[in-house]
Design a protein around this motif. Structure first.
Motif, PDB file in Angstrom:
ATOM      1  N   SER A  51       0.850  -1.185   0.000  1.00  0.00           N
ATOM      2  CA  SER A  51       0.000   0.000   0.000  1.00  0.00           C
ATOM      3  C   SER A  51       0.886   1.235   0.000  1.00  0.00           C
ATOM      4  O   SER A  51       2.042   1.190   0.420  1.00  0.00           O
ATOM      5  N   LYS A  54       0.960   7.520  -2.211  1.00  0.00           N
ATOM      6  CA  LYS A  54       1.165   8.105  -3.536  1.00  0.00           C
ATOM      7  C   LYS A  54       2.375   7.475  -4.217  1.00  0.00           C
ATOM      8  O   LYS A  54       3.384   7.194  -3.569  1.00  0.00           O
ATOM      9  N   THR A 134      -6.621   1.750  -7.035  1.00  0.00           N
ATOM     10  CA  THR A 134      -5.962   3.040  -6.891  1.00  0.00           C
ATOM     11  C   THR A 134      -6.750   4.116  -7.622  1.00  0.00           C
ATOM     12  O   THR A 134      -7.662   3.815  -8.401  1.00  0.00           O
ATOM     13  N   LEU A 176      -0.287   7.746  -8.995  1.00  0.00           N
ATOM     14  CA  LEU A 176      -1.241   6.854  -8.357  1.00  0.00           C
ATOM     15  C   LEU A 176      -1.395   7.261  -6.903  1.00  0.00           C
ATOM     16  O   LEU A 176      -0.395   7.473  -6.203  1.00  0.00           O
ATOM     17  N   THR A 177      -2.624   7.359  -6.426  1.00  0.00           N
ATOM     18  CA  THR A 177      -2.878   7.691  -5.028  1.00  0.00           C
ATOM     19  C   THR A 177      -3.779   6.631  -4.403  1.00  0.00           C
ATOM     20  O   THR A 177      -4.543   5.957  -5.092  1.00  0.00           O
ATOM     21  N   ASN A 178      -3.647   6.488  -3.076  1.00  0.00           N
ATOM     22  CA  ASN A 178      -4.422   5.488  -2.335  1.00  0.00           C
ATOM     23  C   ASN A 178      -4.231   4.100  -2.958  1.00  0.00           C
ATOM     24  O   ASN A 178      -5.188   3.424  -3.331  1.00  0.00           O
ATOM     25  N   VAL A 179      -2.973   3.698  -3.056  1.00  0.00           N
ATOM     26  CA  VAL A 179      -2.618   2.460  -3.750  1.00  0.00           C
ATOM     27  C   VAL A 179      -2.762   1.250  -2.830  1.00  0.00           C
ATOM     28  O   VAL A 179      -2.302   1.253  -1.690  1.00  0.00           O
ATOM     29  N   GLN A 181      -2.270  -2.993  -3.627  1.00  0.00           N
ATOM     30  CA  GLN A 181      -2.007  -3.954  -4.693  1.00  0.00           C
ATOM     31  C   GLN A 181      -1.425  -5.255  -4.156  1.00  0.00           C
ATOM     32  O   GLN A 181      -0.872  -5.314  -3.061  1.00  0.00           O
TER      33      GLN A 181
END
Length: 213
Positions: A51, A54, A134, A176-179, A181
């Motif tokens: 996570s 940004k 994201t 990318l924000t609030n990632v 994966q």
């Protein structure tokens, strides 16, 4: 990862085995791609969660691939992935976790970096991503460019076997924000991890809980 334990858990050995694989990873990857690609190395039998608040990356290249490996029992597995590459990337407030079974129950290896005002930085980074949630913003995005097109500023991952005409996309910049994966593997030319914190935690304590659709 499982190991025989006699008289106690071998924490030091566990950490030494797991640290190299977890310290060379980050959060990145968006979209879908197609193609028949294979990386030049096999992946372990476990994926990991990442996570980040940004990720700001330059010269994105993205295409489809297959991560080949084995499960923890040695059975062959093939994992469809999106391979995402950047020439440079900065990651703010990154957390990575890997839950590993042991004879005493699950143990979570958790890594945090880039959380004290200085982001983690990577160059020539490639990620084999299985899932991603994201918010994404692209600059000068091209969709449908061939993997082998010479105009890619970030070239396909070294050792990748594929048709040069396979589908890919690219962008000059991706933010990318609030990632959140899941990934199977990452490679990078360099990776700077400021204020690195590594912890072994009892039970399942991932960086985030699975997101329900």
């Amino acid at each position: 990862m499982s190991s025989q334990v006699r008289g106690g858990t071998r924490w030091k050995r566990f950490a030494l085995v797991m640290v190299p694989s977890i310290a060379a990873t980050a959060a990145v990857g968006v979209g879908l791609a197609q193609g028949a690609l294979a990386a030049s190395f096999s992946v372990s039998g476990q994926d990991f969660k990442v996570s980040a608040d940004k990720l700001d990356g330059e010269n994105l290249i993205q295409y489809g691939g297959i991560a080949e490996g084995h499960d923890l029992k040695g059975n062959a597995q093939h994992h469809p992935v999106t391979i995402s590459g950047f020439s440079n990337a900065k990651i703010t407030n990154m957390c990575q976790s890997l839950v590993t079974p042991t004879p005493l129950g699950n143990i979570t290896l958790q890594l945090k970096t880039g959380h004290k005002g200085t982001p983690a930085e990577a160059s020539n980074i490639y990620l084999d991503v299985a899932e991603l949630d994201t918010d994404a913003e692209f600059t000068n995005l091209d969709i449908g460019v061939a993997v082998g097109d010479p105009s890619h500023k970030t070239k396909p991952q070294a050792g990748t076997v594929a048709s040069p005409y396979a589908f890919s996309q690219r962008a000059d910049r991706a933010v990318l924000t609030n990632v959140k994966q899941k990934a199977w593997a990452t490679t990078a030319g360099t990776f700077k991890l400021p204020n690195l914190k590594l912890r072994l935690l009892g039970g399942d304590q991932p960086c985030y809980q699975d997101i329900k659709d």
